[in-house]
Scaffold this motif. Structure first.
Motif, PDB file in Angstrom:
ATOM      1  N   GLN A   1      37.039 -21.965  -5.762  1.00 59.10           N
ATOM      2  CA  GLN A   1      37.239 -23.263  -6.402  1.00 59.10           C
ATOM      3  C   GLN A   1      38.364 -23.208  -7.424  1.00 59.10           C
ATOM      4  OE1 GLN A   1      35.714 -26.223  -5.612  1.00 59.10           O
ATOM      5  NE2 GLN A   1      37.306 -27.010  -6.990  1.00 59.10           N
ATOM      6  N   LYS A   2      38.471 -22.104  -8.148  1.00 55.88           N
ATOM      7  CA  LYS A   2      39.514 -21.984  -9.171  1.00 55.88           C
ATOM      8  C   LYS A   2      40.896 -21.979  -8.536  1.00 55.88           C
ATOM      9  CE  LYS A   2      40.636 -19.478 -13.397  1.00 55.88           C
ATOM     10  NZ  LYS A   2      40.173 -18.448 -14.362  1.00 55.88           N
TER      11      LYS A   2
ATOM     12  N   LEU B   1      33.875 -13.839 -11.873  1.00 57.71           N
ATOM     13  CA  LEU B   1      33.554 -15.029 -11.083  1.00 57.71           C
ATOM     14  C   LEU B   1      32.911 -14.637  -9.759  1.00 57.71           C
ATOM     15  CD1 LEU B   1      36.770 -17.232 -11.498  1.00 57.71           C
ATOM     16  CD2 LEU B   1      34.667 -17.313 -12.841  1.00 57.71           C
TER      17      LEU B   1
ATOM     18  N   ASP C   1      33.133 -19.432  -6.914  1.00 63.06           N
ATOM     19  CA  ASP C   1      33.830 -19.936  -8.101  1.00 63.06           C
ATOM     20  C   ASP C   1      35.313 -19.576  -8.054  1.00 63.06           C
ATOM     21  OD1 ASP C   1      31.518 -21.033  -9.096  1.00 63.06           O
ATOM     22  OD2 ASP C   1      31.038 -19.313 -10.375  1.00 63.06           O
TER      23      ASP C   1
END
Length: 265
Positions: A78-79, A71, A75
């Motif tokens: 955000q995860k 990632l 990302d």
């Protein structure tokens, strides 16, 4: 907007501490060995520093294991934010990740060394520098190391003569390493001695070792044995074992088995 401001402030703070990496790493794919600082706006208890494991995951407070391998930083942010929100730990989590150390700035030293692991790559680090950081080759280590990595986008492999690294002030063997390189030291080849030897067992083969030197490694023959009654078992190119009556000046090869027979007198 707020999250971008937090990222900038966190990056400036890390740079002032000498920990953050220069440049914009937001598109950098995270992977094993990367060191991260993770912060959540207005939640200082959730600030943590962690290393991405070999399987590409991290362990984050409240959330537990999080897969971040491959990632981008955005990302991954955000995860983690989604996991915090779905778990009802934080209503509107604003997560910021600072990349403290890239795996590309490390060299792995593996195999028969005293302290295997990953080591930070300094400017113009050489093979001898990294072997020293790993405590050098162990007693079971070979005289040769294999350096692998990527050069000009292509796989690279070089066999390094370890003793030659120290014969001159800067040997040609002592190449400059690049981020992501791996140094692997194989187990040293051995021979075996048994029968009427003082110390039967397996021993490391030294360069150019002769049968006489190998016999000395085993303490020589016992009172019942004879140095003139030796039998050498050696695999040939076909994989078959040959039985040889060796000369004392013959060279010992890897996996040779020397049998000291009992004297007939």
């Amino acid at each position: 907007m707020i999250q971008a401001l937090i990222r900038i402030l966190a990056l400036l703070f890390a740079l002032s501490a000498g920990n953050a990496l220069a440049g914009d790493n937001l598109d950098y794919p995270l992977g094993p060995g990367d060191v991260l600082r993770i912060q959540v706006f207005q939640n200082p208890d959730l600030t943590t520093e962690t290393r991405v494991s070999e399987n590409g995951s991290i362990t984050y407070p409240l959330v537990g294991p999080v897969e971040v391998g491959g990632l981008s930083i955005a990302d991954a942010e955000q995860k983690i934010a989604t996991a915090l929100k779905n778990g009802r730990f934080v209503k509107q989590p604003q997560v910021n990740i600072v990349l403290l150390q890239m795996r590309g700035n490390q060299v792995s030293v593996l195999g028969q060394v005293n302290r295997p692991g990953r080591f930070p790559l300094e400017t113009l680090s050489r093979v001898s520098d990294m072997l020293a950081a790993a405590g050098g080759a162990s007693q079971t280590g070979d005289d040769f190391a294999i350096v692998t990595g990527i050069r000009d986008g292509k796989p690279f492999r070089k066999v390094i003569d370890i003793p030659a690294l120290y014969l001159t002030e800067r040997s040609d063997e002592d190449m400059i390493l690049a981020g992501g390189d791996t140094i692997y030291v194989h187990r040293a080849p051995v021979f075996y001695i048994y029968g009427e030897a003082q110390r039967p067992g397996a021993y490391r083969i030294e360069r150019g070792m002769t049968v006489m030197q190998a016999l000395a490694q085993g303490g020589g023959p016992t009172q019942r044995g004879s140095e003139w009654w030796l039998r050498l078992h050696r695999k040939n190119a076909d994989g078959n074992v040959e039985k040889i009556s060796p000369e004392m000046t013959d060279t010992v090869l890897p996996n040779d088995i020397i049998y000291v027979r009992e004297s007939i007198f």
